[in-house]
Design a protein around this motif. Structure first.
Motif, PDB file in Angstrom:
ATOM      1  N   ALA A 137       0.844  -1.212   0.000  1.00 49.54           N
ATOM      2  CA  ALA A 137       0.000   0.000   0.000  1.00 49.54           C
ATOM      3  C   ALA A 137       0.863   1.240   0.000  1.00 49.54           C
ATOM      4  O   ALA A 137       0.550   2.250  -0.668  1.00 49.54           O
ATOM      5  N   GLU A 138       1.963   1.221   0.736  1.00 50.50           N
ATOM      6  CA  GLU A 138       2.856   2.384   0.792  1.00 50.50           C
ATOM      7  C   GLU A 138       3.463   2.658  -0.572  1.00 50.50           C
ATOM      8  O   GLU A 138       3.565   3.811  -1.028  1.00 50.50           O
ATOM      9  N   GLU A 139       3.889   1.543  -1.272  1.00 54.07           N
ATOM     10  CA  GLU A 139       4.493   1.711  -2.595  1.00 54.07           C
ATOM     11  C   GLU A 139       3.484   2.227  -3.606  1.00 54.07           C
ATOM     12  O   GLU A 139       3.806   3.073  -4.463  1.00 54.07           O
ATOM     13  N   LEU A 140       2.222   1.783  -3.499  1.00 54.36           N
ATOM     14  CA  LEU A 140       1.182   2.272  -4.415  1.00 54.36           C
ATOM     15  C   LEU A 140       0.927   3.753  -4.190  1.00 54.36           C
ATOM     16  O   LEU A 140       0.722   4.511  -5.149  1.00 54.36           O
ATOM     17  N   ALA A 141       0.900   4.207  -2.920  1.00 51.43           N
ATOM     18  CA  ALA A 141       0.657   5.620  -2.602  1.00 51.43           C
ATOM     19  C   ALA A 141       1.766   6.489  -3.158  1.00 51.43           C
ATOM     20  O   ALA A 141       1.521   7.573  -3.723  1.00 51.43           O
ATOM     21  N   ARG A 142       3.023   6.028  -3.014  1.00 55.51           N
ATOM     22  CA  ARG A 142       4.151   6.795  -3.538  1.00 55.51           C
ATOM     23  C   ARG A 142       4.096   6.864  -5.052  1.00 55.51           C
ATOM     24  O   ARG A 142       4.440   7.878  -5.668  1.00 55.51           O
ATOM     25  N   HIS A 143       3.647   5.791  -5.667  1.00 51.59           N
ATOM     26  CA  HIS A 143       3.539   5.796  -7.136  1.00 51.59           C
ATOM     27  C   HIS A 143       2.486   6.801  -7.594  1.00 51.59           C
ATOM     28  O   HIS A 143       2.716   7.553  -8.559  1.00 51.59           O
ATOM     29  N   ASP A 144       1.317   6.853  -6.920  1.00 51.77           N
ATOM     30  CA  ASP A 144       0.255   7.806  -7.294  1.00 51.77           C
ATOM     31  C   ASP A 144       0.748   9.230  -7.144  1.00 51.77           C
ATOM     32  O   ASP A 144       0.458  10.106  -7.975  1.00 51.77           O
ATOM     33  N   GLN A 145       1.483   9.485  -6.064  1.00 48.06           N
ATOM     34  CA  GLN A 145       2.009  10.827  -5.830  1.00 48.06           C
ATOM     35  C   GLN A 145       2.973  11.226  -6.941  1.00 48.06           C
ATOM     36  O   GLN A 145       2.970  12.362  -7.423  1.00 48.06           O
ATOM     37  N   PHE A 146       3.823  10.261  -7.367  1.00 46.21           N
ATOM     38  CA  PHE A 146       4.786  10.523  -8.435  1.00 46.21           C
ATOM     39  C   PHE A 146       4.071  10.814  -9.757  1.00 46.21           C
ATOM     40  O   PHE A 146       4.421  11.760 -10.475  1.00 46.21           O
TER      41      PHE A 146
END
Length: 233
Positions: free
Chosen positions: A213-222
């Motif tokens: 979930a953390e990696e998905l959130a960082r990807h959306d932000q990017f």
């Protein structure tokens, strides 16, 4: 198959003009392998020795004067050669002298149907090349460093080696060696596969490949940082 490899030394080049046989050396071969059986004899030619001939083989009339005459050893010679093929270098020359000597003894000549001429074999195999015994020994790497003058038995020994080479001796050996080596490599490979397949391996659970979930959130932000990306059109 039994064969006789032989060489002769003489007082000259032509038995019809009175030249005589002064030495003969024969080597027995079975299936192209020397057996160790030889016939070697010097002969008293009952005549002088021309200087040119002595320069070639080093046999003086003084040395030969107490040697047997050909007629005294003809029976031993014929017994040794039997009915085997006879191999010589420029065989017509040697057969000419032997048969002249036999006829002088009242004996039947050796049939030329038995004659195997290594010069003819070498000429077919190496057209245009030098065909002397020395030249062919050099071509095939046969050591003749101990040969300072012509000698019937020594030359027969060299010729026996050359004959085997002309008939494919080394090549056959190399092919057999290569085949043995290839089979050995195959055996080693098969043994390696067998050993490898018998090893007990430790089971490991597969590693997770799903993004957290953390990696998905960082990807959306990017991705939000792009202004009008082409994949949104």
């Amino acid at each position: 198959m039994r064969e006789i490899v032989f060489d002769t030394e003489t007082t000259g080049l032509d038995p019809r003009s009175g030249d005589r046989l002064v030495e003969i050396g024969c080597i027995e071969m079975v299936n192209r392998v020397p057996t160790g059986e030889v016939f070697h004899c010097y002969f008293n030619p009952e005549r002088d020795m021309p200087a040119e001939a002595e320069a070639v083989h080093g046999l003086s009339i003084t040395f030969l004067s107490d040697k047997p005459k050909f007629a005294e050893r003809a029976g031993d010679f014929l017994t040794f050669i039997g009915d085997s093929p006879m191999v010589a270098h420029n065989a017509g020359f040697d057969f000419g002298f032997i048969n002249t000597e036999l006829e002088m003894c009242g004996l039947e000549p050796v049939s030329r149907d038995r004659m195997v001429d290594t010069v003819g074999i070498a000429r077919r195999k190496h057209p245009g090349a030098k065909l002397s015994l020395d030249a062919l020994c050099s071509r095939y790497g046969i050591d003749r460093s101990h040969r300072t003058k012509h000698g019937a038995l020594l030359d027969a020994e060299l010729l026996a080696q050359l004959y085997v080479e002309l008939m494919g001796g080394r090549q056959i050996g190399l092919e057999l060696a290569a085949d043995i080596a290839a089979r050995a490599d195959m055996t080693v490979a098969q043994e390696t596969v067998t050993v490898a397949s018998s090893v007990t391996r430790t089971y490991r659970s597969p590693r997770p490949h799903v993004a957290s979930a953390e990696e998905l959130a960082r990807h959306d932000q990017f991705m939000a940082g792009f202004s009008e990306p082409i994949w949104s059109r």
